[in-house]
Design an enzyme around this catalytic site. Structure first.
Site, PDB file in Angstrom:
ATOM      1  N   HIS A  45     -27.885  59.981  10.768  1.00  0.00           N
ATOM      2  CA  HIS A  45     -28.557  59.485  11.641  1.00  0.00           C
ATOM      3  C   HIS A  45     -27.993  60.360  13.110  1.00  0.00           C
ATOM      4  CE1 HIS A  45     -29.573  56.495  15.048  1.00  0.00           C
ATOM      5  NE2 HIS A  45     -30.253  57.556  15.220  1.00  0.00           N
ATOM      6  N   SER A 103     -24.591  49.930   8.498  1.00  0.00           N
ATOM      7  CA  SER A 103     -23.880  51.256   9.061  1.00  0.00           C
ATOM      8  C   SER A 103     -22.494  51.158   9.471  1.00  0.00           C
ATOM      9  CB  SER A 103     -24.860  51.372  10.243  1.00  0.00           C
ATOM     10  OG  SER A 103     -23.717  51.930  11.533  1.00  0.00           O
ATOM     11  N   MET A 141     -27.134  61.158  16.452  1.00  0.00           N
ATOM     12  CA  MET A 141     -27.413  60.913  18.088  1.00  0.00           C
ATOM     13  C   MET A 141     -26.379  62.325  18.616  1.00  0.00           C
ATOM     14  SD  MET A 141     -27.108  56.478  17.352  1.00  0.00           S
ATOM     15  CE  MET A 141     -25.997  56.910  15.814  1.00  0.00           C
ATOM     16  N   HIS A 146     -26.016  54.486   6.108  1.00  0.00           N
ATOM     17  CA  HIS A 146     -26.245  54.777   6.694  1.00  0.00           C
ATOM     18  C   HIS A 146     -24.782  55.605   7.710  1.00  0.00           C
ATOM     19  CE1 HIS A 146     -28.901  54.953  10.205  1.00  0.00           C
ATOM     20  NE2 HIS A 146     -28.060  54.620  11.196  1.00  0.00           N
ATOM     21  N   MET A 192     -35.825  52.961  16.607  1.00  0.00           N
ATOM     22  CA  MET A 192     -34.622  52.869  17.468  1.00  0.00           C
ATOM     23  C   MET A 192     -34.717  50.828  18.172  1.00  0.00           C
ATOM     24  SD  MET A 192     -31.679  54.898  17.748  1.00  0.00           S
ATOM     25  CE  MET A 192     -30.699  53.313  17.766  1.00  0.00           C
ATOM     26  N   ASP A 200     -33.189  49.756  13.282  1.00  0.00           N
ATOM     27  CA  ASP A 200     -31.723  50.357  13.387  1.00  0.00           C
ATOM     28  C   ASP A 200     -31.069  49.408  15.233  1.00  0.00           C
ATOM     29  OD1 ASP A 200     -28.903  51.395  13.171  1.00  0.00           O
ATOM     30  OD2 ASP A 200     -30.004  53.116  13.298  1.00  0.00           O
ATOM     31  N   MET A 209     -22.655  60.372  16.721  1.00  0.00           N
ATOM     32  CA  MET A 209     -22.216  60.371  18.066  1.00  0.00           C
ATOM     33  C   MET A 209     -21.866  61.839  18.738  1.00  0.00           C
ATOM     34  SD  MET A 209     -22.428  56.568  18.973  1.00  0.00           S
ATOM     35  CE  MET A 209     -23.336  55.679  16.958  1.00  0.00           C
ATOM     36  N   ASP A 262     -24.150  56.479  11.079  1.00  0.00           N
ATOM     37  CA  ASP A 262     -24.090  56.971  13.068  1.00  0.00           C
ATOM     38  C   ASP A 262     -22.744  58.483  13.456  1.00  0.00           C
ATOM     39  OD1 ASP A 262     -25.798  55.144  12.743  1.00  0.00           O
ATOM     40  OD2 ASP A 262     -24.203  53.775  12.338  1.00  0.00           O
TER      41      ASP A 262
HETATM   42  C1  DX5 Z   1     -26.579  52.324  17.158  1.00  0.00           C
HETATM   43  C2  DX5 Z   1     -26.435  53.075  15.723  1.00  0.00           C
HETATM   44  C3  DX5 Z   1     -26.833  52.059  14.744  1.00  0.00           C
HETATM   45  C4  DX5 Z   1     -26.340  50.501  14.860  1.00  0.00           C
HETATM   46  C5  DX5 Z   1     -26.490  49.813  13.807  1.00  0.00           C
HETATM   47  O1  DX5 Z   1     -26.561  53.761  18.308  1.00  0.00           O
HETATM   48  O2  DX5 Z   1     -27.649  53.926  15.611  1.00  0.00           O
HETATM   49  O3  DX5 Z   1     -27.274  51.761  13.198  1.00  0.00           O
HETATM   50  O4  DX5 Z   1     -24.442  50.803  14.533  1.00  0.00           O
HETATM   51  O5  DX5 Z   1     -25.417  48.118  14.884  1.00  0.00           O
HETATM   52  P1  DX5 Z   1     -25.701  47.251  14.582  1.00  0.00           P
HETATM   53  O6  DX5 Z   1     -26.591  46.399  13.247  1.00  0.00           O
HETATM   54  O7  DX5 Z   1     -24.139  46.434  13.899  1.00  0.00           O
HETATM   55  O8  DX5 Z   1     -26.582  47.263  15.690  1.00  0.00           O
HETATM   56 ZN    ZN Z   2     -28.154  54.202  13.041  1.00  0.00          ZN
END
Ligand code: DX5
Ligand code: ZN
Length: 227
Positions: free
Chosen positions: A66, A8, A68, A33, A140, A178, A37, A35
């Site tokens: 992903h 990620s 969010m 990956h 998660m 995750d 948000m 993320d």
């Molecule tokens: C959290 C994310 C994860 C996270 C992964 O909101 O969806 O993908 O950042 O990072 P680590 O492995 O550091 O938890």
């Molecule tokens: Zn994620």
């Protein structure tokens, strides 16, 4: 049967994301990956489809977005156009109708369909009825928001249960782990059914990205030999 590693880039240098993508690919990553948000569904704001599209030029690996975000349908086309290969939306923001729309869009564009579950969310009824349309389930093990959080071990029995249920139904859905994934829990996660391990801090917090990915793969391999 194999286990894939998806670094990620949220845990990398946010000022140099293209380099992080390149380093991950060079280091043996299988998937990138991403993320996303919105500061609404998750208490953090990261990057959007424009950044993903720009990063597409730096790697040939599959992009796993992903989302969010509270209103995934509103932005889905943009993430499709940005070159994502797998797109996951959160179960908590979907109804049966919105999921059907998401699924239709992703199917039409040849993208893999993913659903993400917060640590305290179980598979909702509308999803149980549509499981055969899913490619991936992100289970998660931290609350959405930040990389570097502590792994929640209580997610392991939930993952095992989901894995058994999918096996009983003969469904070939990738379970993605995750949040807080590292060498201390990779073995248990794979035993519980995970086949795609997201790793932020445990990869980018390491001086040697390639070594970190290799160590995760070794743990996963140990577990996979036994299942
Ligand atoms: C959290 C994310 C994860 C996270 C992964 O909101 O969806 O993908 O950042 O990072 P680590 O492995 O550091 O938890
Ligand atoms: Zn994620």
């Amino acid at each position: 049967m194999s286990v894939k590693i998806a670094p990620s880039i949220l845990a990398g240098d946010l000022g140099n994301l293209s380099n992080e993508v390149e380093q991950a690919e060079k280091g043996g990553a299988d998937v990138i990956h991403l993320d996303v948000m919105d500061g609404h569904f998750a208490p953090n704001i990261t990057f959007g489809p424009g950044t993903v599209k720009a990063l597409r030029n730096y790697s040939k690996l599959p992009f796993d977005a992903h989302l969010m975000i509270s209103d995934p349908l509103r932005y889905l086309d943009q993430f499709i156009d940005a070159g994502c290969d797998i797109i996951s939306v959160h179960a908590e923001v979907c109804t049966s109708n919105t999921f059907t729309e998401v699924m239709k869009k992703l199917n039409k564009s040849g993208k893999k369909v993913g659903i993400a579950l917060n640590p305290d969310t179980n598979i909702p009824d509308w999803l149980m009825q549509n499981l055969n349309t899913l490619d991936l389930l992100n289970v998660m093990s931290v609350q959405p928001g930040f990389s570097g959080q502590k792994f929640m071990p209580e997610v392991l029995p939930k993952m095992s249960k989901i894995n058994e249920m999918l096996r009983d139904k003969g469904l070939d859905i990738i379970i993605e782990a995750d949040g807080g994934v590292d060498t201390s829990n990779a073995y248990e996660l794979v035993k519980a059914g995970a086949r795609l391990l997201v790793a932020g801090n445990s990869v980018f917090g390491n001086m040697d990205v390639g070594k970190a990915i290799k160590e995760l793969k070794e743990k996963a391999f140990l577990a996979i030999k036994e299942v």
